[in-house]
Design an enzyme around this catalytic site. Structure first.
Site, PDB file in Angstrom:
ATOM      1  N   THR A  93       0.810  -1.217   0.000  1.00  0.00           N
ATOM      2  CA  THR A  93       0.000   0.000   0.000  1.00  0.00           C
ATOM      3  C   THR A  93       0.845   1.268   0.000  1.00  0.00           C
ATOM      4  OG1 THR A  93      -0.205  -0.054   2.409  1.00  0.00           O
ATOM      5  CG2 THR A  93      -1.961  -1.121   1.136  1.00  0.00           C
ATOM      6  N   HIS A  96       7.196   2.140  -1.306  1.00  0.00           N
ATOM      7  CA  HIS A  96       8.556   2.245  -0.784  1.00  0.00           C
ATOM      8  C   HIS A  96       8.810   0.922  -0.072  1.00  0.00           C
ATOM      9  CE1 HIS A  96      11.794   5.005   1.077  1.00  0.00           C
ATOM     10  NE2 HIS A  96      12.031   3.800   1.579  1.00  0.00           N
ATOM     11  N   HIS A  98       9.557  -1.972   2.305  1.00  0.00           N
ATOM     12  CA  HIS A  98       9.603  -2.016   3.761  1.00  0.00           C
ATOM     13  C   HIS A  98       9.296  -3.429   4.226  1.00  0.00           C
ATOM     14  CE1 HIS A  98       5.432  -1.089   2.648  1.00  0.00           C
ATOM     15  NE2 HIS A  98       5.055  -1.648   3.791  1.00  0.00           N
TER      16      HIS A  98
END
Length: 112
Positions: A93, A96, A98
């Site tokens: 969502t 980037h 992670h």
């Protein structure tokens, strides 16, 4: 670029920081799915796991070596789950890369 995690890394958006070095940040998830739930995020913007290449080998290794010590520091004693969602069908969502670290309870499979 308008990236939530880049804004957190630059301290434009506050977070519940648990760790920071020159390469990564770790902070508590704002919608925890376990008693312990934090994210490990590189400061370098990489959209997703699909964009990782040889130039990122050291960074990814650093993250993977860091996760066990952070899990221990956060009180996880009987194991934990590390999750990376990649792409929209994978549940990503935020654009980037992670890594979610979840612990403090038994993790069931398959996840909901």
């Amino acid at each position: 670029m308008d990236c939530l995690f880049c804004s957190i890394a630059s301290k434009d958006i506050p977070s519940q920081l648990i760790y920071e070095d020159e390469l990564v940040m770790a902070f508590r998830d704002i919608n925890p799915q376990a008693p312990v739930h934090f994210l490990v995020v590189p400061k370098l913007h990489i959209h997703s796991l699909d964009q990782v290449n040889e130039a990122h080998d050291g960074l990814i290794a650093h993250i993977m070596r860091l996760i066990p010590s952070l899990a221990s520091e956060q009180g996880i004693v009987n194991g934990y789950r590390v999750v990376n969602n990649c792409g929209s069908d994978g549940g990503q969502t935020v654009g980037h890369i992670h890594f979610h670290v979840l612990g403090g309870r038994e993790m069931l499979w398959p996840p909901g």
